[in-house]
Write an enzyme that holds these catalytic residues in place. Structure first.
Site, mmCIF file in Angstrom:
data_model
loop_
_atom_site.group_PDB
_atom_site.id
_atom_site.type_symbol
_atom_site.label_atom_id
_atom_site.label_comp_id
_atom_site.label_asym_id
_atom_site.label_seq_id
_atom_site.Cartn_x
_atom_site.Cartn_y
_atom_site.Cartn_z
ATOM 1 N N GLN A 1 98.845 26.090 107.381
ATOM 2 C CA GLN A 1 99.323 25.422 106.155
ATOM 3 C C GLN A 1 100.028 24.098 106.445
ATOM 4 O O GLN A 1 100.969 23.720 105.751
ATOM 5 C CB GLN A 1 100.215 26.354 105.328
ATOM 6 C CG GLN A 1 99.426 27.540 104.779
ATOM 7 C CD GLN A 1 100.142 28.326 103.706
ATOM 8 O OE1 GLN A 1 101.359 28.446 103.724
ATOM 9 N NE2 GLN A 1 99.396 28.848 102.751
ATOM 10 N N LYS B 1 110.413 23.288 108.856
ATOM 11 C CA LYS B 1 111.088 24.589 108.763
ATOM 12 C C LYS B 1 112.263 24.674 109.755
ATOM 13 O O LYS B 1 113.323 25.211 109.427
ATOM 14 C CB LYS B 1 110.084 25.714 109.022
ATOM 15 C CG LYS B 1 110.617 27.072 108.661
ATOM 16 C CD LYS B 1 109.523 28.106 108.577
ATOM 17 C CE LYS B 1 110.077 29.466 108.200
ATOM 18 N NZ LYS B 1 109.012 30.476 108.079
ATOM 19 N N MET C 1 87.952 13.392 73.323
ATOM 20 C CA MET C 1 87.989 11.961 73.604
ATOM 21 C C MET C 1 86.743 11.519 74.368
ATOM 22 O O MET C 1 86.205 10.429 74.131
ATOM 23 C CB MET C 1 89.261 11.619 74.396
ATOM 24 C CG MET C 1 89.471 10.143 74.637
ATOM 25 S SD MET C 1 89.464 9.193 73.104
ATOM 26 C CE MET C 1 91.207 9.092 72.739
HETATM 27 C C1 LIG Z 1 93.766 8.332 76.119
HETATM 28 C C2 LIG Z 1 94.785 7.240 76.246
HETATM 29 C C3 LIG Z 1 94.776 6.191 75.346
HETATM 30 C C4 LIG Z 1 95.768 5.205 75.398
HETATM 31 N N1 LIG Z 1 95.786 4.235 74.439
HETATM 32 C C5 LIG Z 1 96.849 3.389 74.364
HETATM 33 C C6 LIG Z 1 97.006 2.479 73.282
HETATM 34 O O1 LIG Z 1 96.172 2.414 72.377
HETATM 35 N N2 LIG Z 1 98.109 1.695 73.254
HETATM 36 C C7 LIG Z 1 99.072 1.756 74.246
HETATM 37 O O2 LIG Z 1 100.096 1.055 74.160
HETATM 38 N N3 LIG Z 1 98.931 2.573 75.293
HETATM 39 C C8 LIG Z 1 97.856 3.403 75.356
HETATM 40 N N4 LIG Z 1 97.767 4.292 76.412
HETATM 41 C C9 LIG Z 1 98.830 4.276 77.437
HETATM 42 C C10 LIG Z 1 98.596 3.194 78.487
HETATM 43 O O3 LIG Z 1 97.620 3.613 79.394
HETATM 44 C C11 LIG Z 1 99.919 2.851 79.233
HETATM 45 O O4 LIG Z 1 100.428 4.017 79.803
HETATM 46 C C12 LIG Z 1 100.994 2.275 78.315
HETATM 47 O O5 LIG Z 1 100.487 1.239 77.522
HETATM 48 C C13 LIG Z 1 102.133 1.741 79.177
HETATM 49 O O6 LIG Z 1 103.213 1.394 78.373
HETATM 50 P P1 LIG Z 1 104.426 0.567 78.957
HETATM 51 O O7 LIG Z 1 103.908 -0.656 79.626
HETATM 52 O O8 LIG Z 1 105.386 0.415 77.850
HETATM 53 O O9 LIG Z 1 105.099 1.595 79.984
HETATM 54 P P2 LIG Z 1 105.069 1.706 81.582
HETATM 55 O O10 LIG Z 1 103.703 1.744 82.113
HETATM 56 O O11 LIG Z 1 105.971 2.840 81.907
HETATM 57 O O12 LIG Z 1 105.737 0.350 82.052
HETATM 58 C C14 LIG Z 1 107.095 0.118 81.811
HETATM 59 C C15 LIG Z 1 107.475 -1.224 82.377
HETATM 60 O O13 LIG Z 1 108.869 -1.396 82.153
HETATM 61 C C16 LIG Z 1 109.481 -1.817 83.364
HETATM 62 N N5 LIG Z 1 110.867 -1.342 83.405
HETATM 63 C C17 LIG Z 1 111.317 -0.114 83.767
HETATM 64 N N6 LIG Z 1 112.648 -0.066 83.703
HETATM 65 C C18 LIG Z 1 113.061 -1.286 83.286
HETATM 66 C C19 LIG Z 1 114.331 -1.855 83.033
HETATM 67 N N7 LIG Z 1 115.472 -1.162 83.220
HETATM 68 N N8 LIG Z 1 114.386 -3.136 82.611
HETATM 69 C C20 LIG Z 1 113.260 -3.870 82.432
HETATM 70 N N9 LIG Z 1 112.025 -3.373 82.671
HETATM 71 C C21 LIG Z 1 111.919 -2.087 83.087
HETATM 72 C C22 LIG Z 1 108.632 -1.218 84.475
HETATM 73 O O14 LIG Z 1 108.789 -1.952 85.684
HETATM 74 C C23 LIG Z 1 107.233 -1.321 83.883
HETATM 75 O O15 LIG Z 1 106.619 -2.547 84.186
HETATM 76 C C24 LIG Z 1 96.768 5.251 76.406
HETATM 77 C C25 LIG Z 1 96.743 6.285 77.340
HETATM 78 C C26 LIG Z 1 95.788 7.281 77.264
HETATM 79 C C27 LIG Z 1 95.826 8.401 78.254
HETATM 80 C C1 LIG Z 2 92.762 15.998 84.637
HETATM 81 C C2 LIG Z 2 91.859 15.170 83.772
HETATM 82 N N1 LIG Z 2 90.514 15.344 83.838
HETATM 83 C C3 LIG Z 2 89.694 14.606 83.040
HETATM 84 C C4 LIG Z 2 90.208 13.676 82.178
HETATM 85 C C5 LIG Z 2 89.286 12.834 81.289
HETATM 86 N N2 LIG Z 2 89.538 13.133 79.867
HETATM 87 C C6 LIG Z 2 90.318 12.359 79.094
HETATM 88 S S1 LIG Z 2 90.482 12.931 77.546
HETATM 89 C C7 LIG Z 2 89.483 14.236 77.863
HETATM 90 C C8 LIG Z 2 89.155 15.256 76.799
HETATM 91 C C9 LIG Z 2 90.335 16.064 76.410
HETATM 92 O O1 LIG Z 2 89.878 17.158 75.643
HETATM 93 P P1 LIG Z 2 90.902 18.069 74.869
HETATM 94 O O2 LIG Z 2 91.979 18.520 75.768
HETATM 95 O O3 LIG Z 2 90.157 19.132 74.158
HETATM 96 O O4 LIG Z 2 91.551 17.042 73.838
HETATM 97 P P2 LIG Z 2 90.834 16.267 72.621
HETATM 98 O O5 LIG Z 2 90.407 14.939 73.139
HETATM 99 O O6 LIG Z 2 89.679 17.093 72.160
HETATM 100 O O7 LIG Z 2 91.915 16.140 71.591
HETATM 101 C C10 LIG Z 2 89.028 14.215 79.190
HETATM 102 C C11 LIG Z 2 88.097 15.194 79.798
HETATM 103 C C12 LIG Z 2 91.612 13.516 82.178
HETATM 104 N N3 LIG Z 2 92.207 12.603 81.401
HETATM 105 N N4 LIG Z 2 92.400 14.281 82.953
#
Ligand SMILES: Cc1cc2nc3c(=O)[nH]c(=O)nc-3n(C[C@H](O)[C@H](O)[C@H](O)COP(=O)(O)OP(=O)(O)OC[C@H]3O[C@@H](n4cnc5c(N)ncnc54)[C@H](O)[C@@H]3O)c2cc1C
Ligand SMILES: Cc1ncc(C[n+]2csc(CCOP(=O)(O)OP(=O)(O)O)c2C)c(N)n1
Ligand SMILES: [Mg+2]
Length: 588
Positions: free
Chosen positions: A129, A178, A490
């Site tokens: 491990q 360990k 999605m």
């Molecule tokens: C299916 C899916 C769809 C998505 N669609 C969208 C969407 O439509 N719109 C959207 O907005 N996002 C969307 N996201 C999320 C996207 O991918 C990012 O995670 C998000 O936009 C990041 O937001 P953020 O930059 O505010 O936060 P973070 O990525 O957390 O960045 C924060 C920033 O703030 C800075 N920071 C931290 N602490 C401080 C501090 N004390 N002072 C100043 N700066 C600081 C960091 O250095 C960093 O650069 C989606 C995600 C998924 C999974």
């Molecule tokens: C661990 C992981 N595997 C694959 C994906 C790609 N992925 C993004 S959304 C999605 C579908 C999610 O399906 P469900 O949980 O049923 O949510 P729904 O979109 O139907 O609301 C997948 C497979 C991911 N984001 N994370």
């Protein structure tokens, strides 16, 4: 939990240097750092640590999979602002943590993960491990340590907490052999204190830059604040609000910024980006000034960068110098803690004539309301929007909602209106399915008096559903809403839009979730009509223990608007008119 006597004994270690085993030093240092909860799973290489736990006032939550431990530590941190702690054994225990560590890394969440490893004498021999977990996690931790001497444990743990919390937060891993856990050393908590955090040399905001930013704000006709997660991490909610109100600047939020500015505030526009509101994306594209506050211009936020907000000057307030000009070139960079920067900037900001721009944005809202599926008459179909809207309405918007990843996550962002920070917990950057259930356990552990809801898809729920048993063992009260559309929704949506509806490997057969809950001793209900939703939400809230609601929603609904990959932010796929609504074939 230890007794008062053991609490006193372990606290005494903090003030008087004492000889302890490495395992005891680890717990004593965690106590000193204010840790009260650890999420973990034991095994051979960390058994000395588990053996010593009985002497210390720390509660250990036994998870069902180490991925869950990392997500719980993460949810604990997101809900409370404190550092979450996860623990695992060597080898598979350690590798199971990796997804959770990467999730925390991409969203800048401060967690400390502790792993046991084989004895230092056999390190590098492919011992039972043995894995090189510091090598594996190098790219997904802010820092990591391999500790092989008992005397190094306390300084490493204290330094790990400092690194996790300081500047841009992030995960830190400490791998302890360990033999280091078993050996003894003199424990001196004070002497183990790290040197003061060294400020990055590029972290500065000069007077001239502040003056330039103030002048850009004063002269802007169409400014927008881009409010991100950094506001919450900085605790700068009041300062951002003051900036918005003083200069009458509308506020657009990232997914991770939701809650940083109250949803009900008249200057709140809503979420930006791929699934943001249409008028928010249009406002950004039309703006002449963007003030980015603690957000990193993620590609889900900008659409294609070549056409992103080309008419706007840009001010970026950000703690991490590496984010400046990384995705979007900016005109003024103020590098520092957001709250501190705004304290300096605010005295230079006076009133600004905001009226015409706010009216223009109101006009951009256009047909959005009539396209909102929530406003359509009840034709017998249950849409996720109805479910989320009712959960929001009934909880008064005051619950902590922990989402998984997928369509339901976006509907939550659109229909649950967050008033306060740390009330939306979601995996944004890594988009980790399976996050919600364990992260909610962490959130509830951190905030036992808060109402916690899980909003999860049928797919993601099955990735970490084993943690239902953890909920039962810990006697936690969490409300679980499974948005069950029978698909990896999605991905199905992308197949619908971009792969000619070739639904390859996205229809998903699931167990009866209510029976699954029942097998754990958890109550539940299946809901398939709009009329039943409110009563079911009430029933879940009223139940003394955890309650699962299985919402059988429309199977082929999609999240609108959508900016497809490679498109400009204003080129959104919009919801078709009501006659063109896609409904499940068997229900037609
Ligand atoms: C299916 C899916 C769809 C998505 N669609 C969208 C969407 O439509 N719109 C959207 O907005 N996002 C969307 N996201 C999320 C996207 O991918 C990012 O995670 C998000 O936009 C990041 O937001 P953020 O930059 O505010 O936060 P973070 O990525 O957390 O960045 C924060 C920033 O703030 C800075 N920071 C931290 N602490 C401080 C501090 N004390 N002072 C100043 N700066 C600081 C960091 O250095 C960093 O650069 C989606 C995600 C998924 C999974
Ligand atoms: C661990 C992981 N595997 C694959 C994906 C790609 N992925 C993004 S959304 C999605 C579908 C999610 O399906 P469900 O949980 O049923 O949510 P729904 O979109 O139907 O609301 C997948 C497979 C991911 N984001 N994370
Ligand atoms: Mg689904």
């Amino acid at each position: 939990m230890g007794t008062n006597a053991t609490t006193q004994a372990s606290n005494a270690h903090l003030t008087t240097p004492t000889r302890l085993t490495g395992a005891e030093i680890l717990w004593a240092t965690l106590v000193g750092e204010g840790v009260t909860d650890v999420f973990g799973y034991p095994g051979g290489a960390i058994l000395p640590v588990y053996d010593a736990l009985r002497k210390f006032p720390i509660h250990h939550t036994l998870v069902r999979h180490e991925q869950g431990a990392a997500h719980m530590a993460d949810g604990y941190s997101r809900a409370s602002g404190k550092v979450g702690v996860a623990m695992a054994t060597s080898g598979p225990g350690a590798t199971n943590l990796v997804t959770g560590i990467a999730t925390a890394m991409l969203d800048s969440i401060p967690i400390v993960c502790i792993t046991g490893n084989v004895s230092s004498k056999v390190l590098g021999t492919d011992a039972f491990q043995e894995v090189d977990i510091t090598g594996i996690t190098l790219p997904v931790t802010k820092h990591n340590f391999l500790i092989s001497r008992a005397e190094d444990i306390a300084p490493a743990v204290r330094y790990a907490f400092q690194i996790a919390k300081s500047a841009r937060p992030g995960p830190v891993l400490i791998d302890i052999t360990k033999d280091a856990q078993q050996a003894t050393a003199l424990f001196d908590f004070e002497a183990a204190k790290p040197r003061p955090h060294r400020i990055h040399p590029m972290r500065k905001f000069e007077d001239s830059s502040l003056a330039r930013a103030a002048e850009l704000i004063r002269s802007a006709k169409r400014p927008v604040i881009l409010a991100g997660h950094g506001i919450i991490e900085s605790g700068a909610m009041e300062q951002v609000r003051a900036l918005a109100e003083r200069a009458e600047i509308p506020v657009a939020l990232t997914l991770l910024g939701l809650g940083a500015f109250p949803a009900s505030h008249s200057l709140n526009l809503g979420m930006m980006g791929m699934h943001g509101e249409a008028w928010v994306n249009h406002a950004i594209q039309e703006a002449d000034l963007l003030i980015a506050c603690g957000m990193r211009f993620d590609d889900r936020v900008t659409g294609t960068t070549a056409t992103y907000a080309t008419k706007a000057k840009k001010i970026h307030i950000e703690v991490d110098p590496a984010e400046i000009n990384k995705n979007i070139k900016v005109d003024v960079a103020l590098i520092g803690d957001l709250g501190e920067v705004l304290e300096q900037l605010l005295p230079r900001i006076s009133g600004r004539e905001g009226q015409p721009w706010l009216k223009t944005i109101d006009g951009m809202k256009g047909d959005a309301a009539v396209r909102d599926i929530k406003n359509l008459p009840d034709l017998g179909h249950l849409y996720a929007a109805h479910v989320i809207h009712d959960i929001w309405r009934i909880t008064g918007g005051n619950a902590i909602v922990v989402t998984d990843v997928g369509q339901h996550q976006m509907w939550e962002a659109q229909y649950y209106h967050h008033e306060k920070p740390r009330t939306l917990i979601t995996s944004g950057g890594l988009g980790t399915m399976g996050f919600a259930l364990p992260a909610a356990i962490g959130a509830k552990t951190a905030c036992p008096d808060k109402e916690v809801w899980v909003v999860v898809g049928d797919g993601g729920f099955q990735m970490t559903a084993a943690e239902l048993a953890t909920i039962v063992q810990e006697e936690l009260k969490i409300n679980i809403a499974v948005i069950n559309n029978g698909y990896l929704g999605m991905v199905r949506q992308w197949q619908e839009f971009f792969y000619e509806r070739n639904y390859q490997s996205t229809p998903m057969v699931s167990p009866d979730f209510v029976k699954l809950a029942g097998a754990h001793g958890i109550q539940g209900l299946t809901v398939s009509t709009r009329a039943e939703v409110a009563g079911a939400v009430d029933a879940a809230r009223a139940a003394p223990g955890t309650f699962l609601l299985n919402f059988k929603v429309e199977k082929e609904d999609s999240v609108y608007p959508m900016v497809s990959s490679g498109s400009a932010l204003h080129e959104m796929i919009r919801r078709p008119g009501k006659d063109a609504l896609v409904e499940s074939p068997e229900e037609k």
